[in-house]
Design a protein around this motif. Structure first.
Motif, PDB file in Angstrom:
ATOM      1  N   THR A 209      -6.909   4.268   0.626  1.00 44.91           N
ATOM      2  CA  THR A 209      -6.232   3.981  -0.397  1.00 44.91           C
ATOM      3  C   THR A 209      -6.307   4.210  -2.249  1.00 44.91           C
ATOM      4  OG1 THR A 209      -5.005   2.858   1.010  1.00 44.91           O
ATOM      5  CG2 THR A 209      -3.517   2.615  -0.966  1.00 44.91           C
ATOM      6  N   PHE A 212      -4.790   0.272  -5.111  1.00 45.01           N
ATOM      7  CA  PHE A 212      -4.605  -1.159  -4.774  1.00 45.01           C
ATOM      8  C   PHE A 212      -4.015  -2.146  -6.072  1.00 45.01           C
ATOM      9  CE2 PHE A 212      -5.524  -5.605  -3.125  1.00 45.01           C
ATOM     10  CZ  PHE A 212      -5.584  -5.583  -1.785  1.00 45.01           C
ATOM     11  N   THR A 290      -0.868   1.005  -1.602  1.00 42.92           N
ATOM     12  CA  THR A 290      -1.260  -0.281  -0.451  1.00 42.92           C
ATOM     13  C   THR A 290       0.851  -0.946  -0.707  1.00 42.92           C
ATOM     14  OG1 THR A 290      -1.447  -1.891  -2.252  1.00 42.92           O
ATOM     15  CG2 THR A 290      -3.345  -0.777  -0.348  1.00 42.92           C
ATOM     16  N   ARG A 291       1.236  -1.494   0.365  1.00 37.50           N
ATOM     17  CA  ARG A 291       2.390  -2.160   0.050  1.00 37.50           C
ATOM     18  C   ARG A 291       2.634  -2.992  -0.710  1.00 37.50           C
ATOM     19  NH1 ARG A 291       7.511  -2.377   1.400  1.00 37.50           N
ATOM     20  NH2 ARG A 291       7.450  -4.101   1.335  1.00 37.50           N
ATOM     21  N   GLU A 293       3.128  -6.584   0.099  1.00 35.18           N
ATOM     22  CA  GLU A 293       2.452  -7.579   0.811  1.00 35.18           C
ATOM     23  C   GLU A 293       1.138  -7.424   1.096  1.00 35.18           C
ATOM     24  OE1 GLU A 293       4.965  -5.778   1.054  1.00 35.18           O
ATOM     25  OE2 GLU A 293       7.274  -6.687   1.101  1.00 35.18           O
ATOM     26  N   GLY A 294       0.817  -5.942   1.419  1.00 33.57           N
ATOM     27  CA  GLY A 294      -0.838  -6.017   2.099  1.00 33.57           C
ATOM     28  C   GLY A 294      -1.607  -6.371   0.961  1.00 33.57           C
ATOM     29  N   ASN A 296      -4.159  -8.539  -1.513  1.00 29.11           N
ATOM     30  CA  ASN A 296      -4.111  -9.571  -1.943  1.00 29.11           C
ATOM     31  C   ASN A 296      -5.803  -9.715  -2.629  1.00 29.11           C
ATOM     32  OD1 ASN A 296      -6.322 -11.121   0.180  1.00 29.11           O
ATOM     33  ND2 ASN A 296      -4.817 -10.656   1.283  1.00 29.11           N
ATOM     34  N   GLN A 298      -7.927 -11.453  -2.348  1.00 28.42           N
ATOM     35  CA  GLN A 298      -9.012 -12.000  -0.760  1.00 28.42           C
ATOM     36  C   GLN A 298     -10.029 -10.584  -0.450  1.00 28.42           C
ATOM     37  OE1 GLN A 298      -6.760 -14.434   1.652  1.00 28.42           O
ATOM     38  NE2 GLN A 298      -7.394 -15.642   0.720  1.00 28.42           N
ATOM     39  N   ASN A 299      -9.321  -9.372  -0.058  1.00 33.39           N
ATOM     40  CA  ASN A 299      -9.530  -8.574   0.411  1.00 33.39           C
ATOM     41  C   ASN A 299     -10.532  -7.393  -0.778  1.00 33.39           C
ATOM     42  OD1 ASN A 299      -7.530  -7.987   0.282  1.00 33.39           O
ATOM     43  ND2 ASN A 299      -7.392  -6.991   2.796  1.00 33.39           N
ATOM     44  N   VAL A 303     -12.682  -3.930  -0.379  1.00 31.68           N
ATOM     45  CA  VAL A 303     -12.677  -2.605   0.134  1.00 31.68           C
ATOM     46  C   VAL A 303     -12.488  -1.595  -1.293  1.00 31.68           C
ATOM     47  CG1 VAL A 303     -10.561  -2.885   1.808  1.00 31.68           C
ATOM     48  CG2 VAL A 303      -9.850  -3.287  -1.006  1.00 31.68           C
ATOM     49  N   ARG A 308     -12.852   3.003  -0.873  1.00 29.93           N
ATOM     50  CA  ARG A 308     -11.688   2.627   0.074  1.00 29.93           C
ATOM     51  C   ARG A 308     -10.469   2.538  -0.566  1.00 29.93           C
ATOM     52  NH1 ARG A 308     -11.817  -0.706   4.913  1.00 29.93           N
ATOM     53  NH2 ARG A 308     -14.003  -2.229   4.190  1.00 29.93           N
ATOM     54  N   VAL A 309     -10.497   2.204  -1.700  1.00 26.03           N
ATOM     55  CA  VAL A 309      -9.773   2.215  -2.750  1.00 26.03           C
ATOM     56  C   VAL A 309     -10.525   2.796  -4.062  1.00 26.03           C
ATOM     57  CG1 VAL A 309      -9.006   0.292  -4.784  1.00 26.03           C
ATOM     58  CG2 VAL A 309      -8.604  -0.190  -2.473  1.00 26.03           C
ATOM     59  N   LEU A 437       8.072 -12.104  -6.321  1.00 27.22           N
ATOM     60  CA  LEU A 437       7.621 -11.694  -5.149  1.00 27.22           C
ATOM     61  C   LEU A 437       8.229 -11.163  -4.073  1.00 27.22           C
ATOM     62  CD1 LEU A 437       4.082 -13.807  -5.418  1.00 27.22           C
ATOM     63  CD2 LEU A 437       4.931 -12.238  -6.574  1.00 27.22           C
ATOM     64  N   LYS A 438       9.138 -12.387  -3.994  1.00 29.51           N
ATOM     65  CA  LYS A 438      10.096 -11.705  -2.855  1.00 29.51           C
ATOM     66  C   LYS A 438      10.770 -10.149  -2.713  1.00 29.51           C
ATOM     67  CE  LYS A 438      14.306 -14.271  -1.662  1.00 29.51           C
ATOM     68  NZ  LYS A 438      14.852 -15.862  -1.421  1.00 29.51           N
ATOM     69  N   THR A 442      11.130  -6.586  -0.767  1.00 31.02           N
ATOM     70  CA  THR A 442      12.461  -5.924  -0.289  1.00 31.02           C
ATOM     71  C   THR A 442      12.411  -4.602  -1.272  1.00 31.02           C
ATOM     72  OG1 THR A 442      12.839  -7.801  -0.298  1.00 31.02           O
ATOM     73  CG2 THR A 442      14.660  -6.402   0.641  1.00 31.02           C
TER      74      THR A 442
ATOM     75  N   TYR B 151      -6.878 -10.469   7.350  1.00 33.27           N
ATOM     76  CA  TYR B 151      -7.033  -9.001   7.771  1.00 33.27           C
ATOM     77  C   TYR B 151      -7.326  -8.455   8.520  1.00 33.27           C
ATOM     78  CZ  TYR B 151     -10.975 -11.295   3.700  1.00 33.27           C
ATOM     79  OH  TYR B 151     -10.468 -12.585   2.635  1.00 33.27           O
ATOM     80  N   ASP B 156      -3.225  -1.725   5.641  1.00 36.70           N
ATOM     81  CA  ASP B 156      -4.128  -0.295   5.320  1.00 36.70           C
ATOM     82  C   ASP B 156      -5.868  -0.475   5.379  1.00 36.70           C
ATOM     83  OD1 ASP B 156      -1.917   1.027   3.433  1.00 36.70           O
ATOM     84  OD2 ASP B 156      -2.063  -0.349   2.635  1.00 36.70           O
ATOM     85  N   THR B 176       4.247  -6.296   7.200  1.00 41.47           N
ATOM     86  CA  THR B 176       4.732  -5.863   5.691  1.00 41.47           C
ATOM     87  C   THR B 176       6.211  -5.204   5.940  1.00 41.47           C
ATOM     88  OG1 THR B 176       3.176  -3.211   6.114  1.00 41.47           O
ATOM     89  CG2 THR B 176       2.878  -5.224   4.406  1.00 41.47           C
TER      90      THR B 176
END
Lengths: 469, 318
Positions: A209, A212, A290-291, A293-294, A296, A298-299, A303, A308-309, A437-438, A442, B151, B156, B176
Motif C-alpha cells: 500500500t 499509509f 490505507t482505509r 480505520e486500518g 495506526n 503501532q504497526n 510496515v 510494505r508502505v 474520526l467517526k 464513514t 494486527y 492491508d 473497516t
C-alpha cells in the motif's frame, strides 16, 4: 432444654477466636501499607510535574530531575510519568487527578489541550515572562513565533513550547528505487504525489500500500485540509499579544501575529473540505492508501521499515523511531507535504502548563524556564524522539546517526512556510476529534458517502461547538 | 364426597397458637450467627463500598452537570433528556443489544458443542489439554488480545488476509466495513469468553446421573434425540447461569470494540460503555455519562429479571 450458660470449653474457644482476631487486626493495622499520603508528591512539599509517560522514559525523568536539582537544590521536585496511549488518554488521566483533588502543579500539555487547560485550569505566564524578559530573550530568539502563538489563548501566554512536530512526508528509499522514482523536489504538488503513489503501486504488487495514514486530528485529514487552504473549523486570531511580540520578535516575524488562535465555526461542508475528502476517497478506491480505520501508529514502523508502505506523514519524532526500529539512515528520507492550493502545514507543539490549583507557582515558573533551556532540551532529546522547539538544536550532528538526509525540512516547515499553524484544537477538542474520526471513517467508505458524512459532521460539530467545554 | 384434587383448605391446617414471645435463641445459635456475620462482613462491606455506593453515586451524579473542573450544577432530568435526544447514544444501545444477542448465542453454542464433544470418549490427558486450551484465553487481558487481533485482522497487512490470499480470496475488510466490523468484534469476544461457559457446561454435564442416560438409551433415545430430550433439560440450570452471566458481560462490552475499531466505522461498533467512557473522560460530561450508566443498569436488571421469569418455564431442576 438448652443451657444458656457458657461452658468453660466454649469460653476458651471464643477467647481463642477473639485473641486470634485481635492478633490479625493488630498485624494488619501495623502493616506498612499505602495511604492517600503515599501518592507521589502529595503534601510533602514537592513541586509535582506530570509528563506523558511514553514520551519521557525513566532516563529522561532522571535527567530532568537531576538537572533541576543542580540549579534549584531548595526546590523538591516530583515528576510523575503518566502512562497513556495518546494525548487524549493523557488528559483523561490528568483530569481524573484533578477530580480526585491530587492535581499536579505542572502538566505537560500538547496543542490538543492548550486551550482547554488555558480556559479552565491554567495560569497565564505573562507576569513572569515580563519580569524575566531579559533572561528569556535568548529563548524567544531561538523559537519560531508560530509555536509561541500556538501556546497563547486570548492574548495571554500559557506555555513555553519545548517541542513540536509538523506533518512532513516520509519516503521509503527502497520503495522509491523499486518504482524508479527520484526523491521529490520541495515544491512537489498533489498531482506529483498521486503519480508517485501509482508508480510505487505498479512496481510493488498487490501486497503493498503506497500511502499509509492514521485517522487522527494530527496528521490525518488535517494536513490535506491545510494544503488545500482550508481547515475543519474556521481559523481566526484573538486580539492582543503585542506585549510579547513587541518585546521579543523583530517586525518581520511579528507581522500577522495575534493573541492566539481561535477556532469557532465548523466548515465541514465547504467546497475545499469536500475536495480533500473526494481526493482521499479516490486514493482509497484505487488502492493507493490505507482505509482510515486500518492505519495506526503501532504497526506503521513495521510496515514502513519493511517496504510494505512507501510514504506516510510524520514529524521529526519518527527519525528516532525508525532508527530504533533498525532502519538505516539512508533507508528513508523526508520532504515537505505536497503543495495543493498552498503548502501551509499543520503541527502540534507541547510545553508545561501551570495549574491554578498550584500552591507553588513561583517554583513552577522556575521549572518552566529550566525545561525550556537549551542545555536541558539537549540532554533530554538525545534520540530524536521529537523536534526541539529551538531552531539552533537542529544540526547535522544531531541527525548524523539517525538520519534523514533532509533533516532541515523539520524546522524549515515553519521557516519556509510561516503560515504553518497548529491543528485546530478549541477547548472542545476532545469532541471535535472524536467527531472527525467517526465521520471520516464513514465519508471514505465510498465516493458517494463523502457529502452525506460531511453534512452529518457539520451538524455534529455545530452542536459540539455550542456546548460549553 | 371429597374432591381429592382440591388443595387442603387453610382451615384444615393445624394452627399454631400465637406466641407471645419468639423463642430465645440459644447461646450456640447466637454464637453461630455472630460468626456467620463476621464471615460475611467483608463481602457485605465490599459490596456496599464498591457496588452500592457507586450505583447511588451515579444516580445522584446523573442529576448534575459536572465537568470535573468546575463545581457540579443541579440539572434535574435534563441529562436524561439529552441522552434520549442523542443519536449516538441510541445507536450504541442498539449496537449493544445486537452484540449481546450474537455474542451470547454464539458463545453458548460453541461452548456447549465443545463440552458435549469433550465428555464423549477421549483419553483423559487429551481432555485436559483441550480444557486448558479452551479456558486459557479467558485469563488473558482483553485489551492485549484485542491489540494482537487488530494486527491479525488488518485489511492491508494482516496475517488472516495474507493467508486467505493463498486460496485466492481478496482482502476482507474485517474491521473497516460497517457490516464486517461487528461480526469481527463478536468473533474476537466469543473466542476469548466461551471458556467460562464451557467450564460450566462440562461441570453440568458431569453432574447428570449416568442412570438417566442409560434409561433413555433403553427407551431407544440416541444421538441428537437423547441430547434434546435428556441432556438439555437436565443442563437447563447451568444454561440459565451461563446465559445470565454471558448477557450481563456482553451488555458491558468495552475493550474489544474500543481497541479493535474505536467504535467505527462510523458508529457501527460503538457500545454503551464506550459512550459512557467517551462522554465522561473525553468530553467531560460526567452527568450525561452517569445518566447513560443508569439506563444501562436498568436495562441489565430488566433483561436479567426477564430471564429469571422465563426460567420458571424452561429450567428443570432435578
Amino acid at each position: 432444654m438448652t443451657d444458656s450458660h457458657l461452658t468453660r470449653r466454649r469460653l476458651l474457644r471464643y477467647g481463642a477466636y477473639g485473641a486470634g482476631a485481635a492478633a490479625l487486626g493488630g498485624t494488619a493495622a501495623s502493616w506498612e501499607r499505602l495511604t492517600g499520603a503515599d501518592i507521589p508528591g502529595r503534601d510533602d512539599g514537592s513541586l509535582v510535574v506530570a509528563t506523558l509517560g511514553p514520551a519521557y522514559g525513566p532516563e529522561a525523568i532522571r535527567t530532568l530531575r537531576e538537572g533541576f536539582r543542580e540549579l534549584h537544590p531548595d526546590i523538591k521536585l516530583q515528576i510523575n510519568a503518566v502512562q497513556a496511549v495518546d494525548w487524549s488518554d493523557f488528559f483523561a488521566k490528568i483530569l481524573t487527578q484533578v477530580a480526585a483533588g491530587t492535581a499536579p502543579d505542572l502538566v505537560y500539555v500538547a496543542t490538543e489541550g492548550v486551550q482547554l487547560f488555558a480556559q479552565r485550569l491554567g495560569v497565564a505566564l505573562d507576569k513572569w515572562v515580563k519580569r524575566d524578559a531579559a533572561e528569556l530573550k535568548e529563548y524567544f530568539a531561538d523559537v519560531h513565533p508560530s509555536l509561541v502563538e500556538s501556546m497563547m489563548y486570548e492574548g495571554s501566554l500559557f506555555q513555553l513550547p519545548v517541542e513540536f512536530n509538523a506533518a512532513d512526508m516520509y519516503l521509503n528509499r527502497q520503495v522509491l528505487r523499486r518504482a524508479g522514482a527520484q526523491y521529490p523536489p520541495a515544491d512537489w504538488t498533489r498531482d506529483d504525489f498521486t503519480s508517485l503513489l501509482r508508480d510505487m503501486k505498479q512496481a510493488s504488487g498487490s501486497r503493498f500500500t503506497p500511502y499509509f495514514w492514521t485517522n487522527r486530528l494530527w496528521g490525518g485529514v488535517v494536513p490535506w485540509l491545510f494544503a488545500n487552504g482550508t481547515n475543519l473549523l474556521a481559523e481566526a486570531k484573538a486580539p492582543g499579544g503585542e506585549w510579547l511580540w513587541d518585546s521579543f520578535y523583530p517586525a518581520g516575524q511579528r507581522a500577522g501575529r495575534g493573541g492566539g488562535f481561535r477556532w469557532t465555526t465548523p466548515q465541514a461542508t465547504h467546497d475545499r473540505v469536500e475536495e480533500v475528502y473526494d481526493y482521499l476517497a479516490s486514493l482509497v478506491r484505487d488502492g493507493l492508501c490505507t482505509r482510515p480505520e486500518g492505519g495506526n501508529g503501532q504497526n506503521l514502523i513495521g510496515v514502513f521499515s519493511t517496504g510494505r508502505v512507501g510514504v506516510t506523514p510524520a514529524g521529526g519524532f519518527w527519525a528516532g523511531g525508525l532508527h530504533l526500529a533498525g532502519m538505516e539512515r539512508d533507508g528513508f528520507d523526508v520532504q515537505y507535504f505536497p503543495r495543493w492550493r498552498t503548502q501551509r502545514m499543520q503541527y502540534g507543539a507541547a510545553g508545561y502548563a501551570l495549574l491554578r490549583t498550584s500552591k507553588r507557582q513561583e517554583e513552577a515558573w522556575e521549572f518552566i524556564k529550566y525545561a525550556a533551556r537549551k542545555d536541558t532540551l539537549t540532554r533530554l532529546f538525545t534520540t530524536n524522539q521529537t523536534t526541539p522547539a529551538r531552531r539552533s538544536m537542529l544540526t547535522a550532528g544531531r541527525y548524523e546517526e539517525t538520519g534523514p538526509a533532509h533533516w532541515r525540512v523539520f524546522y524549515d516547515t515553519l521557516d519556509r512556510f510561516p503560515g504553518t499553524g497548529p491543528i485546530p484544537a478549541p477547548p472542545q477538542v476532545a469532541e471535535v476529534e472524536q467527531l472527525l474520526l467517526k465521520h471520516t471513517g464513514t465519508a471514505l467508505a465510498s465516493s458517494r458517502s463523502v457529502r452525506p458524512a460531511l453534512r452529518r459532521l457539520q451538524g455534529d460539530l455545530e452542536k459540539a461547538m455550542e456546548r460549553d467545554a | 364426597m371429597t374432591d381429592t384434587r382440591t388443595p387442603p383448605a387453610r382451615a384444615e391446617r393445624p394452627e399454631a397458637p400465637p406466641a407471645k414471645h419468639a423463642p430465645r435463641p440459644s447461646a450456640r445459635d447466637r454464637g453461630t450467627r455472630l460468626l456467620a456475620t463476621l464471615f460475611l462482613a467483608p463481602t457485605i462491606l465490599g459490596i456496599v463500598v464498591f457496588t452500592v455506593v457507586p450505583i447511588v453515586g451515579s444516580v445522584v451524579l446523573s442529576l448534575f452537570h459536572w465537568n470535573v473542573i468546575d463545581s457540579p450544577r443541579f440539572a434535574g432530568g435534563s441529562n436524561y433528556g439529552a441522552v434520549f435526544g442523542d443519536e449516538t447514544v441510541l445507536v450504541s444501545f442498539r449496537n449493544t443489544l445486537v452484540f449481546m444477542v450474537l455474542a451470547v448465542a454464539l458463545q453458548l453454542l460453541v461452548a456447549l458443542a465443545l463440552a458435549l464433544t469433550l465428555t464423549g470418549r477421549m483419553p483423559g490427558w487429551l481432555r485436559s489439554v483441550f480444557r486448558s486450551a479452551f479456558f486459557f484465553p479467558l485469563v488473558l487481558s482483553a485489551a492485549s488480545i484485542s491489540v494482537v487481533m487488530k494486527y491479525l485482522f488488518n485489511q492491508d497487512f494482516g496475517v488472516i488476509n495474507w493467508l486467505l490470499g493463498f486460496v485466492g480470496i481478496a482482502p476482507v475488510p474485517w474491521l473497516t466495513s460497517e457490516n464486517a466490523a461487528m461480526a469481527t468484534v463478536v468473533l474476537v469476544y466469543v473466542w476469548q469468553q466461551f471458556g467460562f461457559s464451557f467450564l460450566l457446561f462440562v461441570g453440568g454435564l458431569n453432574n447428570i446421573p449416568k442412570e438417566i442416560h442409560e434409561a433413555a438409551a433403553l427407551d431407544g433415545a440416541t444421538g441428537l434425540r437423547k441430547h434434546l430430550s435428556v441432556t438439555l433439560p437436565l443442563l437447563s440450570p447451568t444454561l440459565l447461569v451461563a446465559s445470565v452471566v454471558g448477557i450481563i458481560n456482553a451488555l458491558q462490552v468495552f475493550e474489544q470494540p474500543y481497541v479493535l475499531t474505536n467504535g467505527g466505522p462510523g458508529d457501527s461498533t460503538r457500545t454503551v460503555v464506550m459512550v459512557i467512557y467517551e462522554t465522561a473522560f473525553e468530553q467531560l460530561r460526567f452527568g450525561e455519562a452517569s445518566a447513560v450508566g443508569v439506563l444501562l443498569f436498568v436495562l441489565i436488571m430488566a433483561v436479567t429479571a426477564l430471564q429469571f421469569r422465563l426460567s420458571r418455564r424452561f429450567v428443570h431442576y432435578q
